[in-house]
Design an enzyme around this catalytic site. Sequence first.
Site, PDB file in Angstrom:
ATOM      1  N   ARG A  28       0.834  -1.213   0.000  1.00  0.00           N
ATOM      2  CA  ARG A  28       0.000   0.000   0.000  1.00  0.00           C
ATOM      3  C   ARG A  28       0.865   1.258   0.000  1.00  0.00           C
ATOM      4  NH1 ARG A  28      -3.026   3.526   3.288  1.00  0.00           N
ATOM      5  NH2 ARG A  28      -5.101   3.941   2.461  1.00  0.00           N
ATOM      6  N   ARG A  37      -2.602  10.506   6.760  1.00  0.00           N
ATOM      7  CA  ARG A  37      -1.210  10.938   6.544  1.00  0.00           C
ATOM      8  C   ARG A  37      -1.131  12.127   5.592  1.00  0.00           C
ATOM      9  NH1 ARG A  37      -2.508   6.045   5.735  1.00  0.00           N
ATOM     10  NH2 ARG A  37      -1.944   4.356   7.166  1.00  0.00           N
ATOM     11  N   LYS A  69      10.451   6.751  15.393  1.00  0.00           N
ATOM     12  CA  LYS A  69      10.741   5.745  14.376  1.00  0.00           C
ATOM     13  C   LYS A  69      10.961   6.374  13.012  1.00  0.00           C
ATOM     14  CE  LYS A  69       9.087   2.282  11.398  1.00  0.00           C
ATOM     15  NZ  LYS A  69       7.998   2.102  10.435  1.00  0.00           N
ATOM     16  N   PRO A  92      16.125   2.316  13.947  1.00  0.00           N
ATOM     17  CA  PRO A  92      14.656   2.416  13.997  1.00  0.00           C
ATOM     18  C   PRO A  92      14.032   1.211  14.710  1.00  0.00           C
ATOM     19  CG  PRO A  92      15.489   2.877  11.785  1.00  0.00           C
ATOM     20  CD  PRO A  92      16.635   2.336  12.569  1.00  0.00           C
ATOM     21  N   ASP A 112      10.533  -0.644  15.281  1.00  0.00           N
ATOM     22  CA  ASP A 112       9.115  -0.865  15.005  1.00  0.00           C
ATOM     23  C   ASP A 112       8.671  -2.097  15.782  1.00  0.00           C
ATOM     24  OD1 ASP A 112      10.269  -2.963  13.645  1.00  0.00           O
ATOM     25  OD2 ASP A 112       9.082  -2.707  11.832  1.00  0.00           O
ATOM     26  N   HIS A 125       8.422  -5.227  14.875  1.00  0.00           N
ATOM     27  CA  HIS A 125       9.297  -6.386  14.653  1.00  0.00           C
ATOM     28  C   HIS A 125      10.579  -6.280  15.478  1.00  0.00           C
ATOM     29  CE1 HIS A 125       6.758  -7.857  11.396  1.00  0.00           C
ATOM     30  NE2 HIS A 125       6.785  -6.652  10.858  1.00  0.00           N
ATOM     31  N   GLN A 138      28.917  -1.673  21.542  1.00  0.00           N
ATOM     32  CA  GLN A 138      29.753  -2.533  20.703  1.00  0.00           C
ATOM     33  C   GLN A 138      29.586  -2.188  19.223  1.00  0.00           C
ATOM     34  OE1 GLN A 138      31.846  -5.044  21.621  1.00  0.00           O
ATOM     35  NE2 GLN A 138      32.329  -5.710  19.537  1.00  0.00           N
TER      36      GLN A 138
END
Length: 280
Positions: A128, A177, A219, A236, A238, A240, A257
């Site tokens: 989309r 949006r 994000k 970022p 999200d 996941h 690190q």
Amino acid sequence: MIKRALKDFDIRQIAASGQCFRMEEKEDAVRVIAGNRYLEIRETGECSGDGKQEKIFAFSCSDEEYDGFWREYFDLDYDYGRVKAGILPEDRYLRAAAVHGGGIRILRQDLWETLVSFLISQQNHIPRIRRCIRLLCEACGERKETEDGTVFYGFPSPENVAALSLEELQGCNLGYRAKYVKKTAEDAAAGRLCLEKIGGMGYEEAREALKKCFGVGDKVADCVCLFALHHMEAFPVDTHIRQVLEREYPRGFPFAQYKETAGILQQYMFYYELTGPEGA
């Protein structure tokens, strides 16, 4: 058409990594639209160079355009093999993610195009998002045609986007949006949002400046910092990635690190979650 042998590069992995929404598969190739430029890339075979496996790719451009634009766009001068070699041996998850998505590179995209793309990406899915951006480009971008007759549309300028009404933007399937894109375009066109100035900032300063844009949160700001400004410390988060951090790194991800490569590792993780053994 030119050919290049490249290490640590897989155009299909990059196209599926969520960095850019103007890449799509076309028969045996991946087509890429960046700004007002069009490119088709085909993987033609493999060869061995310097004792390491390389893949051969055909680029539908001249040597001059490749060296003058696409080489930097795909970050081809950066040693991603060194990044993978620097992953801690005991981190089995991250090492597996790096093997699975080892052809991903962090693109060097246009700041304006990336900002608008990730405003549109919020609470959205990739097919989309691609359609929204295609409709926006067709609505007010420049119509272009390649030598073989392929028609495409360049990414519109802030002025062209600002000239559209809110209703016209909503007609591009932007939904809520649309107001974010409209206000950001108006600010950029009027000089209230100085993209050139943000482009010269360090990571933290650029992140805070981007968050002042209507509709930009942590994000989106980090995505723009990583995929346009190439701030490799941007990471970022999200849904996941948050799940990965909770599952694999309950004591915290070792950012100290990987300060200079965290953004690359984030992409390996994201792609692995989407297409790896569990996500496929």
